[in-house]
Design an enzyme around this catalytic site. Structure first.
Site, PDB file in Angstrom:
ATOM      1  N   GLY A 150      -7.540 -36.790  34.628  1.00  0.00           N
ATOM      2  CA  GLY A 150      -7.689 -37.992  35.227  1.00  0.00           C
ATOM      3  C   GLY A 150      -8.812 -38.191  36.387  1.00  0.00           C
ATOM      4  O   GLY A 150     -10.089 -38.390  36.209  1.00  0.00           O
ATOM      5  N   CYS A 151      -8.071 -38.159  37.537  1.00  0.00           N
ATOM      6  CA  CYS A 151      -9.173 -38.439  38.850  1.00  0.00           C
ATOM      7  C   CYS A 151      -9.938 -37.168  38.771  1.00  0.00           C
ATOM      8  O   CYS A 151     -11.076 -37.371  39.715  1.00  0.00           O
ATOM      9  CB  CYS A 151      -8.390 -38.531  40.095  1.00  0.00           C
ATOM     10  SG  CYS A 151      -7.298 -40.062  39.981  1.00  0.00           S
ATOM     11  N   VAL A 152      -9.937 -35.858  38.658  1.00  0.00           N
ATOM     12  CA  VAL A 152     -10.845 -34.894  38.623  1.00  0.00           C
ATOM     13  C   VAL A 152     -11.983 -35.017  37.718  1.00  0.00           C
ATOM     14  O   VAL A 152     -13.226 -35.022  38.116  1.00  0.00           O
ATOM     15  CB  VAL A 152     -10.204 -33.547  38.401  1.00  0.00           C
ATOM     16  CG1 VAL A 152     -11.254 -32.375  38.300  1.00  0.00           C
ATOM     17  CG2 VAL A 152      -9.026 -33.289  39.311  1.00  0.00           C
TER      18      VAL A 152
END
Length: 212
Positions: A150-152
């Site tokens: 996701g955010c990585v």
């Protein structure tokens, strides 16, 4: 397609290494309580990733390398969350003031370290991160955090898109299941970033510290 065939297929088009740059910063993406509290649906059992990120944070501090943290913070009702908030069933845990958005036990932010609060997956989207890194003369961003898929990943792609070298540390990122974790590490390493071990990243930070 077998694993061997997949590797051979990708090696024809991807897999070149970028290498480390000269001026790194370290980012810890969304290490917040929601991922560490078993009562929260975001719980991911990623204590090992946090421990790795903290060791890298300590190495960065010792080397004089800037350290940046991100969290996700929404206004009441998620009114600034847009389609991301609409799509995800769990982002209400990041309404401002929620204990799930707090730093987990063992993670402390230094007074001189930057915290970027975001509403979307990438640490760059709608924030000052790119301008800040540019003003600091940074050419390399070492990525740790949650979640890998996701955010990585979103931050990794934008790191590359903004012209910084993305370095993803394998042990210092985590996800709720090994399948998306490994698939996204494989794909980021093939197309956007160098995925390295904690030992490689630590040695790099040590070299930077010695050169200053």
């Amino acid at each position: 397609m077998t694993e061997e065939a997949l590797d051979a297929n990708y090696k024809r088009a991807f897999g070149k290494r970028i290498g480390f740059g000269a001026r790194p910063a370290l980012i810890l993406i969304d290490f917040v309580e929601a991922y560490f509290d078993p009562a929260c649906p975001l719980y991911a059992g990623v204590e090992d990733a946090l421990a790795s990120a903290i060791r890298l944070r300590d190495a960065a501090r010792a080397a004089g390398v800037p350290v940046i943290y991100t969290n996700v913070v929404y206004d009441k009702g998620g009114r600034n969350g847009g389609r991301f908030y609409q799509k995800s069933m769990v982002l209400h845990h990041f309404i401002a003031g929620s204990p799930m958005g707090a730093w987990p036990k063992g993670l402390t932010v230094g007074e001189d370290e930057l915290v970027i609060s975001k509403q979307y997956p990438s640490a760059f989207f709608g924030t000052s991160l790119a301008a800040t890194l540019t003003s600091w003369g940074i050419d390399t961003l070492i990525l740790t955090g949650l979640s890998t898929s996701g955010c990585v990943r979103a931050t990794c792609v934008d790191t590359c898109s903004y012209g910084f070298i993305p370095i993803v540390v394998r042990e210092a990122v985590g996800d709720r299941h090994p399948a998306p974790h490994e698939a996204n590490l494989f794909d980021m390493d093939a197309k956007y970033a160098d995925v390295v071990s904690e030992a490689e990243a630590t040695a790099y930070l040590h070299r930077i510290g010695q050169s200053q």
